[in-house]
Design a protein around this motif. Structure first.
Motif, PDB file in Angstrom:
ATOM      1  N   UNK A 152     -51.373  -3.539  46.576  1.00 15.73           N
ATOM      2  CA  UNK A 152     -51.297  -4.176  47.888  1.00 15.73           C
ATOM      3  C   UNK A 152     -51.085  -3.127  48.976  1.00 15.73           C
ATOM      4  N   UNK A 153     -50.265  -2.108  48.680  1.00 20.05           N
ATOM      5  CA  UNK A 153     -50.074  -1.032  49.655  1.00 20.05           C
ATOM      6  C   UNK A 153     -51.390  -0.315  49.934  1.00 20.05           C
ATOM      7  N   UNK A 154     -52.148  -0.016  48.872  1.00 22.74           N
ATOM      8  CA  UNK A 154     -53.433   0.658  49.056  1.00 22.74           C
ATOM      9  C   UNK A 154     -54.350  -0.192  49.923  1.00 22.74           C
ATOM     10  N   UNK A 155     -54.380  -1.502  49.647  1.00 20.42           N
ATOM     11  CA  UNK A 155     -55.241  -2.405  50.408  1.00 20.42           C
ATOM     12  C   UNK A 155     -54.864  -2.417  51.882  1.00 20.42           C
ATOM     13  N   UNK A 156     -53.581  -2.509  52.174  1.00 19.35           N
ATOM     14  CA  UNK A 156     -53.122  -2.531  53.569  1.00 19.35           C
ATOM     15  C   UNK A 156     -53.405  -1.190  54.246  1.00 19.35           C
TER      16      UNK A 156
END
Length: 265
Positions: free
Chosen positions: A207-211
Motif C-alpha cells: 500500500x505504501x508503494x502504491x501511494x
C-alpha cells in the motif's frame, strides 16, 4: 532459474499444483507489466507519465483494499491490522532513509526492494495456507494481476527513467514463489496470529508503494512532470491540467479493478 527448480521440486514432492500456479501467475503478471513501463519512458508527451502512473497506482491502491487487506484481517483481525501499520510505516521509513543511499551505486532500487519485501512476506503466508485455498478462480487471477502487473509497470518506468535496468524486477516477480514453494514443501503452518501479522506487513508495504507512485504533480515529482511547466500563465494552466489528469487517471485505474472484481464475484 530458482523458481523453475523450486516448481519442479514442488511437483515431485507432491505439493498441490495450485501453489505452483499461483507462483507463476504472480511472476507472469509483473513480468508482463515491466516491459510496458520500460517502453513508456520513450514518450515525450507530459500526459503519458501522469496517466501511466495514475492508472497503475490507482489500480494498486484499490487491489490492496479489495484483496490484500481483507486477507490480512481474515487471518487475524488485530495482528493483521498491526501488520498493515508496521508494513506501511516501515515502507515509508525504508523509502525515506533509503534516500541516503541514492549517492551510492547499489544493485537494487528502493521501490524494487519494497516490492520484494511485500512479495516475500506474502509468499510465506501463501505457502503456509495453500492447502486451504479454494480452487483457482477468476477472483484469484484478478487479485494477482491487478496489483502485480501495475506494480511491474510503475516500478519499471521509474527504473528506466533513472537509466537503471528493469532486470532487477525479476526478484520481486519471482519472490512469491521462491518463498511459497519451499514453505509448502516443508509443510510449515504458523498459527493464525503470525499469518495475520505477516500478511498485514505485506499489505502495508504494498500500500505504501502504491501511494508513493500516485502522481502528485508537485515540484521534484518523478510521477508528474510539473517542473517542465513555465511559471507564466500557460505554465500554470499546464500544471492545473496535469493535476486534473492525475486525479482522473488514478480514479479510472481503481474503477477498472472494481469492475473486474465485481464481474468475477
Amino acid at each position: 532459474m530458482a523458481l523453475i527448480l523450486l516448481s519442479v521440486a514442488a511437483i515431485v514432492d507432491g505439493v498441490n499444483w495450485k501453489l505452483v500456479a499461483v507462483s507463476w501467475t504472480a511472476f507472469a503478471a509483473m513480468a508482463v507489466g515491466a516491459p510496458l513501463g520500460a517502453r513508456a519512458v520513450r514518450s515525450s508527451n507530459p500526459l503519458e507519465p501522469v496517466w501511466g502512473y495514475g492508472l497503475a497506482s490507482g489500480a494498486m491502491v484499490t487491489s490492496a483494499a479489495l484483496f490484500l487487506i481483507p486477507q490480512a484481517l481474515g487471518q487475524h483481525g488485530r495482528l493483521g491490522s498491526l501488520g498493515i501499520a508496521i508494513g506501511f510505516l516501515g515502507g515509508y521509513a525504508g523509502h525515506t532513509v533509503g534516500h541516503l543511499f541514492t549517492h551510492r551505486e547499489l544493485p537494487v532500487d528502493r521501490t524494487t526492494a519494497e516490492l520484494t519485501v511485500h512479495a516475500l512476506s506474502a509468499g510465506a503466508i501463501i505457502g503456509a495456507i495453500y492447502a486451504a485455498m479454494p480452487s483457482l478462480t477468476s477472483v484469484l487471477g484478478i487479485a494477482l494481476v491487478s496489483h502485480k502487473a501495475p506494480a511491474g509497470y510503475a516500478a519499471a518506468r521509474r527504473l528506466a527513467e533513472r537509466g537503471q535496468s528493469v532486470v532487477t524486477l525479476l526478484l520481486p516477480a519471482a519472490a512469491v514463489g521462491i518463498v511459497a514453494l519451499p514453505v509448502g514443501i516443508a509443510g510449515v503452518s504458523p498459527e493464525s496470529g503470525l499469518r495475520g501479522l505477516l500478511f498485514g506487513i505485506a499489505a502495508g508495504v504494498f500500500l505504501h508503494v502504491a501511494v508513493d507512485l500516485l502522481p502528485e504533480c508537485t515540484t521534484g515529482s518523478e510521477t508528474c512532470p510539473v517542473d517542465a511547466a513555465d511559471h507564466d500563465a500557460d505554465g500554470h494552466r499546464l500544471r492545473d491540467r496535469l493535476r486534473r489528469h492525475a486525479v482522473l487517471s488514478s480514479i479510472l485505474g481503481g474503477v477498472a479493478v472494481v469492475v473486474a472484481w465485481w464481474a468475477a464475484v
